[in-house]
Design an enzyme around this catalytic site. Sequence first.
Site, mmCIF file in Angstrom:
data_model
loop_
_atom_site.group_PDB
_atom_site.id
_atom_site.type_symbol
_atom_site.label_atom_id
_atom_site.label_comp_id
_atom_site.label_asym_id
_atom_site.label_seq_id
_atom_site.Cartn_x
_atom_site.Cartn_y
_atom_site.Cartn_z
ATOM 1 N N ASN A 150 36.568 32.649 41.746
ATOM 2 C CA ASN A 150 35.848 31.786 42.691
ATOM 3 C C ASN A 150 34.481 31.319 42.197
ATOM 4 O O ASN A 150 33.974 30.305 42.665
ATOM 5 C CB ASN A 150 35.765 32.431 44.077
ATOM 6 C CG ASN A 150 34.909 33.664 44.094
ATOM 7 O OD1 ASN A 150 34.834 34.389 43.109
ATOM 8 N ND2 ASN A 150 34.263 33.912 45.212
ATOM 9 N N LYS A 173 36.814 39.335 30.225
ATOM 10 C CA LYS A 173 38.179 39.048 30.684
ATOM 11 C C LYS A 173 38.030 38.244 31.975
ATOM 12 O O LYS A 173 37.787 38.786 33.040
ATOM 13 C CB LYS A 173 38.984 40.329 30.952
ATOM 14 C CG LYS A 173 40.461 40.067 30.853
ATOM 15 C CD LYS A 173 41.348 40.333 32.043
ATOM 16 C CE LYS A 173 41.177 40.021 33.414
ATOM 17 N NZ LYS A 173 41.736 38.741 33.875
ATOM 18 N N GLY A 226 35.448 41.189 42.077
ATOM 19 C CA GLY A 226 36.773 40.780 42.530
ATOM 20 C C GLY A 226 37.093 41.424 43.860
ATOM 21 O O GLY A 226 36.193 41.777 44.629
ATOM 22 N N SER A 227 38.362 41.596 44.114
ATOM 23 C CA SER A 227 38.783 42.070 45.440
ATOM 24 C C SER A 227 38.773 43.595 45.525
ATOM 25 O O SER A 227 38.766 44.290 44.505
ATOM 26 C CB SER A 227 40.189 41.555 45.719
ATOM 27 O OG SER A 227 41.087 42.117 44.784
ATOM 28 N N GLY A 231 39.518 46.530 42.755
ATOM 29 C CA GLY A 231 38.430 47.476 42.513
ATOM 30 C C GLY A 231 38.924 48.920 42.581
ATOM 31 O O GLY A 231 38.529 49.753 41.767
ATOM 32 N N GLU A 247 31.428 44.651 42.379
ATOM 33 C CA GLU A 247 31.052 43.775 43.499
ATOM 34 C C GLU A 247 32.335 43.210 44.065
ATOM 35 O O GLU A 247 33.106 42.576 43.343
ATOM 36 C CB GLU A 247 30.148 42.636 43.008
ATOM 37 C CG GLU A 247 28.742 43.063 42.655
ATOM 38 C CD GLU A 247 27.969 43.681 43.792
ATOM 39 O OE1 GLU A 247 28.332 43.427 44.960
ATOM 40 O OE2 GLU A 247 27.028 44.446 43.524
ATOM 41 N N CYS A 281 32.413 35.091 48.334
ATOM 42 C CA CYS A 281 32.299 36.476 48.842
ATOM 43 C C CYS A 281 31.274 36.560 49.945
ATOM 44 O O CYS A 281 31.360 37.427 50.812
ATOM 45 C CB CYS A 281 31.954 37.424 47.697
ATOM 46 S SG CYS A 281 30.495 36.938 46.765
ATOM 47 N N GLN A 328 46.918 31.758 47.168
ATOM 48 C CA GLN A 328 45.765 31.797 48.070
ATOM 49 C C GLN A 328 46.072 31.013 49.355
ATOM 50 O O GLN A 328 45.753 31.452 50.461
ATOM 51 C CB GLN A 328 44.555 31.190 47.341
ATOM 52 C CG GLN A 328 43.220 31.551 47.936
ATOM 53 C CD GLN A 328 42.923 33.029 47.925
ATOM 54 O OE1 GLN A 328 43.395 33.754 47.065
ATOM 55 N NE2 GLN A 328 42.182 33.492 48.909
ATOM 56 N N GLU A 380 39.121 40.023 54.919
ATOM 57 C CA GLU A 380 38.614 38.838 54.213
ATOM 58 C C GLU A 380 39.751 37.826 54.075
ATOM 59 O O GLU A 380 40.742 38.096 53.388
ATOM 60 C CB GLU A 380 38.115 39.269 52.830
ATOM 61 C CG GLU A 380 37.435 38.162 52.062
ATOM 62 C CD GLU A 380 36.985 38.627 50.672
ATOM 63 O OE1 GLU A 380 37.775 39.275 49.971
ATOM 64 O OE2 GLU A 380 35.847 38.300 50.288
ATOM 65 N N GLU A 459 23.485 44.009 40.799
ATOM 66 C CA GLU A 459 23.389 42.980 39.758
ATOM 67 C C GLU A 459 22.099 42.180 39.957
ATOM 68 O O GLU A 459 21.500 42.197 41.019
ATOM 69 C CB GLU A 459 24.600 42.050 39.843
ATOM 70 C CG GLU A 459 25.896 42.815 39.643
ATOM 71 C CD GLU A 459 27.040 41.939 39.197
ATOM 72 O OE1 GLU A 459 27.095 41.629 38.004
ATOM 73 O OE2 GLU A 459 27.860 41.578 40.045
#
Length: 478
Positions: A150, A173, A226-227, A231, A247, A281, A328, A380, A459
């Site tokens: 995204n 990656k 990512g999701s 994670g 995150e 996000c 999606q 989400e 971050e």
Amino acid sequence: MMDKLQNYIDGEWVDGAQWIERQNPSDLSDCIGVYAQSSSHDVNSAVQAAKIAQMAWAGVSPQERSEILLDIAASILGRQEEIAHILSREEGKTLPESRGEVGFSASVFKYFSGEALRLNGHAGRSIRTGVDVEVLHEPLGVVGMITPWNFPFLMPAWKAAPALAYGNSIILKPSEFTNGSAHILTQIMVDSGLPANVFQLVMGGGPEVGQSLCGHPDVNGISFTGSVPTGNKIAATVSPDKHLQMEMGGKNPLIVMADANLGAAVDAALRGAFHATGQRCTASSKLIVEQSVHDEFVAMLKEKAQALRVGHALSDSTEVGPLVNAAQLAGVERYMEIAKQEGAEFLLGGSRVACETEGHYFAPTILLAPFNAMRINREEIFGPVATVISVASFEEALKVANDTEFGLSASIYTQSLKHAVAFKHGSTAGMVQVNLPTFGGDYHVPFGGRGMSGSGSRELGAYAREFYTTVKTAYTAI
Ligand code: NAI
């Protein structure tokens, strides 16, 4: 013939064992590129090259590191239009949004070019007489970066800039759905004067390439965005002696109090829920509105949302682009079924939109969803969908906002200083905004969430140092 875009491993652009083709979500007849897919063997080659490169890079002076980061920022800006076009073509966000993403990425490099000069530890007095003690920050080593689709240019950039500033080598990656942006970033890195192999690119799927990177014994840290389900898999793979930063998703509440400037609140809700097609996000996907202004707020939001122009990401008139891919789109449609089963009222949208070209278009959608326990208020959705909950008071609004497994960003619109301060202190989110949308932030301060939205060190800003360096305490007898 479509160009084949290669990985960058051990000083060379190399083919993959396999290739994937990617289509433009705004126009499925537009093939963006054919991208090499890495193997675990490729990952291992990259890691071995990165280990050697990192030692050389750590020895480069802070001044030189800083200048290379500035050059990277300039190269990004020099290619801003080109990058923005590929970004819009592969991700589906509108061209102004893509330009903003690229510009912000350059700013992150500029900021960290300064941080490269500020890698100070501290010196102190030991508790023992005749001993000096210092706290040093050393590069972490080889860092694996696993990024989502995204923000396909910004996420690699905002991880790479601090990693480089603090003397690490990188293996990127990127998401398998948005390789084009990552490929251009790699070209910029390769041309930037970085020593060979300080930045390498391994494209490919998560379960294969991502897992190889996470499980590799010579990778010293993984920075993942990512999701939540991904994670969890990554956390189970990365061994505890590595640095791990994650995150993840969000279900970000935007509270609108009766005393709010309603025009500003509607604008924040509109942009927060529907711009970037809700694929952010920090999207404000849950709107919590005080009862006495609920109907007026909802009417104003509906009027503006139904006027939003959905269409091809590259068209000047488009305000909402398509979803990134068929999966999606199907996911958002599944949530519409759930919304029906849960008894939500569809105030606007709820279905696909036909545009001039065949693509993954979905209408901006507003759901009146009175109970916070509804799945559509808790999970989400990651599409142009906002739920609205009516509440009786500030206390109830805060309770509903905090009743979530996530904790990325939260916002309140109010003229009351008392409520603004109580919200700032009482919110359980990692980032709070007062009279500002849930999205948007600065690069010189920490970014990140709590709960399921994030773990590990933050971050951006000077806090990035926590992840990208490792601490050494040095004692010297004098
Ligand atoms: P995703 O979790 O499906 O994929 C993210 C990355 O992980 C991709 O590169 C993918 O290939 C890789 N991956 C997948 N399975 C893996 C595995 N088993 N091992 C290692 N790597 C694996 O996420 P997606 O759909 O690309 O991005 C959307 C998600 O990212 C949303 O949940 C969104 O909220 C979150 N996000 C969070 C941000 C934050 O800063 N909190 C910012 C941007 C997105």
